[in-house]
Each structure stands twice: as structure tokens, then as C-alpha cells.
Design an enzyme around this catalytic site. Structure first.
Site, short mmCIF file in Angstrom:
data_model
loop_
_atom_site.label_atom_id
_atom_site.label_comp_id
_atom_site.label_asym_id
_atom_site.label_seq_id
_atom_site.Cartn_x
_atom_site.Cartn_y
_atom_site.Cartn_z
N SER A 123 0.83 -1.21 0.00
CA SER A 123 0.00 0.00 0.00
C SER A 123 0.87 1.25 0.00
CB SER A 123 -0.90 0.01 1.24
OG SER A 123 -1.54 1.26 1.39
N TYR B 26 -2.06 0.19 10.30
CA TYR B 26 -2.25 -0.52 9.03
C TYR B 26 -1.03 -0.33 8.14
CZ TYR B 26 -3.67 -1.22 4.19
OH TYR B 26 -3.71 -1.60 2.87
N LYS C 259 2.06 -3.07 6.72
CA LYS C 259 2.48 -3.25 5.33
C LYS C 259 4.00 -3.08 5.21
CE LYS C 259 -1.44 -3.93 3.07
NZ LYS C 259 -1.70 -5.18 2.32
#
Length: 289
Positions: free
Chosen positions: A124, A148, A152
Site C-alpha cells: 500500500s 495498518y 504493510k
């Protein structure tokens, strides 16, 4: 080639399965259906006229995952499976770290056990955090600002260390921006459960009357209309990007990082205006804090 798609029943995964099947690959999907539905895979098969194999498996369940690898002669893996809400990750960070980071550890161990070393990872652009300038290129420093994004980046770090330890690994890290849209058939698209976290499905639900109005979070950004700007990439372009990465890895060993985006930003009000023009009706909205 036999391709395993983890999280293949999800929004990006299901559209990539279409591209895989239409490009002559055999597809095996594992998905725990936590944020997806098996119906999407039925429609993938309907659209392509080709079949795939589906197993309801959580990648945290190592024995169940291993049994899928033992059943098929897998050549490569495209890894989509993971929790993906920025807002939720700040509320339940341990859940995100466990699911996303432990998930890649288990998946990599099983791949190594079965001597499968080709992996396309769905990362991402959140790994870049708040960049000092635009557009963002692959050599920008990474500084994610939420759990989040940090999961990643941790996964990317793990995979880089793995490839450095064993050059037989072929890995593509795909950092993409904001996936939107649907397959041209209209049979599959983005259909989140509950209230959507993303702009396009939220506007869609306002357009059909399921939600009363769009909440625009702030109108005093330093942009031409005061609303936030994002790089939106069509989901089928994104799916094509995954196939291109897979093809590159077949002839180029190593580890590669690519941004997948359009390179052009659009504001919330620009998106709203375009959507309203196409569907032929005004979309109610209110600017909120």
C-alpha cells in the site's frame, strides 16, 4: 501456471482473478470470507466462463493452508489477504499486527516448505505516510502514520530480508493508492459490509438512497476546492498491474517495488461531480469536521 490468490474473494482479489483466468492461468483461492463473499468468485467464473478452485481457509491456520499447497502444484502466490481499514487499525492495532504480520510469516514458511519462491505482495502507498512533495515515487522515504501502514511496511521488510537470505525468491512489492470502480460487466465491484470506509462505495450508497448524504471531511485543505485529493486507480488497471508483475518475476529474479497509481490526483468534490454527472442525479453532501 497455477496461481494461489490469498484473499482472492475480496475487491481487488476477485478482479485480479478475472485477469488471471483470462490470461490462461489456473487459479486457486484461499479466503476466510471475513470481509468478502464467495458469491464474488461465482461471478468471476460466470464472467470468464472458466472455473477456479476455492477453499475457505484463514492463512493464520498453518495446517489448513499447507493442505491446500499439498493438493495443488502451486507455481506462484499473489498475496491479498489482510485487514485493511486505516481507521480500524488505530482502534485494534494488535489485531492488525497479528493478522497481517503473522499471516505473512506463516504464508512464507509454507511457501518455503513447498519450494515455491515467487510472490506478488499487495502492499500500500500508506507506507509513505505524509510525503514532503508530490508525486510520490518508489524511492521516497517510508514513514507510515497508522498501524495498518506499519504492518504493510513490516511485511515488506520481512520479504526483503527473506529474499536477501535466499536469492531464489522472486518478489514484487506493489504499493498502490486508492482502488475504485468495478468490472465492466457490472457483475462484481466494491461491496463493503456496513457503512463504507472509502469514498466511491459511500457515494454509490448515497446515489441509490441507502445513505442520506456524503460526509465530506473538511473543506479547508490547500487545494483548489478545499477538499482532500487522492490518486484513484481503476481496479481493473490494478488487476492488470498484478499480472504484469507476475510476468516480470517469471524472467527476472530478485525483489522489485512498484507504485501503482495514475499519477494524477482528484479531489472529493471532483469525484462527487463526476459521479453525479454520470448517474444523472445530484448527490447530497455536507462538509463536516
Amino acid at each position: 501456471m497455477n496461481i494461489l490468490a490469498t484473499g482472492g474473494a475480496g475487491f481487488i482479489g476477485s478482479h485480479t482473478c478475472i485477469e488471471l483466468l483470462q490470461n490462461g492461468y489456473n487459479v486457486v483461492v484461499v479466503d476466510n470470507l471475513q470481509n468478502s463473499k464467495e458469491e464474488s468468485l461465482k461471478r468471476v467464473q460466470e464472467i470468464t466462463g472458466k472455473s477456479l478452485h476455492f477453499h475457505q481457509v484463514d492463512i493464520l491456520e498453518k495446517d489448513a493452508l499447507s493442505s491446500v499447497f499439498a493438493r495443488y502444484s502451486i507455481d506462484a502466490v499473489i498475496h491479498f489477504a489482510g485487514l485493511k481499514s486505516v481507521a480500524e487499525s488505530s482502534l485494534v492495532p494488535l489485531r492488525y499486527y497479528h493478522n497481517n504480520v503473522t499471516g505473512i510469516l506463516i504464508l512464507s514458511e509454507v511457501m518455503k516448505q513447498f519450494k515455491i519462491h515467487t510472490l506478488v505482495f499487495s502492499s500500500s502507498a500508506t507506507v509513505y505516510g505524509n510525503p514532503s512533495k508530490l508525486p510520490i515515487t518508489e524511492d521516497f522515504p517510508t514513514a507510515p502514520v497508522n498501524p495498518y501502514g506499519r504492518t504493510k511496511l513490516m511485511i515488506e521488510t520481512i520479504l526483503k530480508d527473506l529474499q536477501a537470505s535466499d536469492s531464489s525468491w522472486q518478489i514484487a512489492l506493489l504499493r498502490y493508492f486508492n482502488p475504485v470502480g468495478a468490472h465492466e460487466s457490472g457483475r462484481i465491484g466494491e461491496a463493503p459490509g456496513g457503512i463504507p470506509n472509502n469514498l466511491f462505495p459511500y457515494i454509490s450508497q448515497v446515489a441509490i438512497g441507502k445513505l442520506s448524504q456524503l460526509k465530506v471531511y473538511g473543506a479547508d485543505y490547500p487545494t483548489k476546492d478545499g477538499t482532500g485529493i487522492r490518486d484513484y486507480i481503476h481496479v481493473m488497471d490494478l488487476a492488470h498491474g498484478h499480472i504484469s508483475a507476475l510476468k516480470k518475476l517469471q524472467s527476472n529474479p530478485g525483489i522489485f517495488t512498484y507504485n501503482l497509481g495514475t499519477g494524477r490526483g482528484h479531489s472529493v468534490l471532483e469525484v462527487l461531480s463526476a459521479f453525479s454527472a454520470v448517474c444523472g442525479k445530484p448527490i447530497p453532501y455536507a462538509v463536516v469536521e
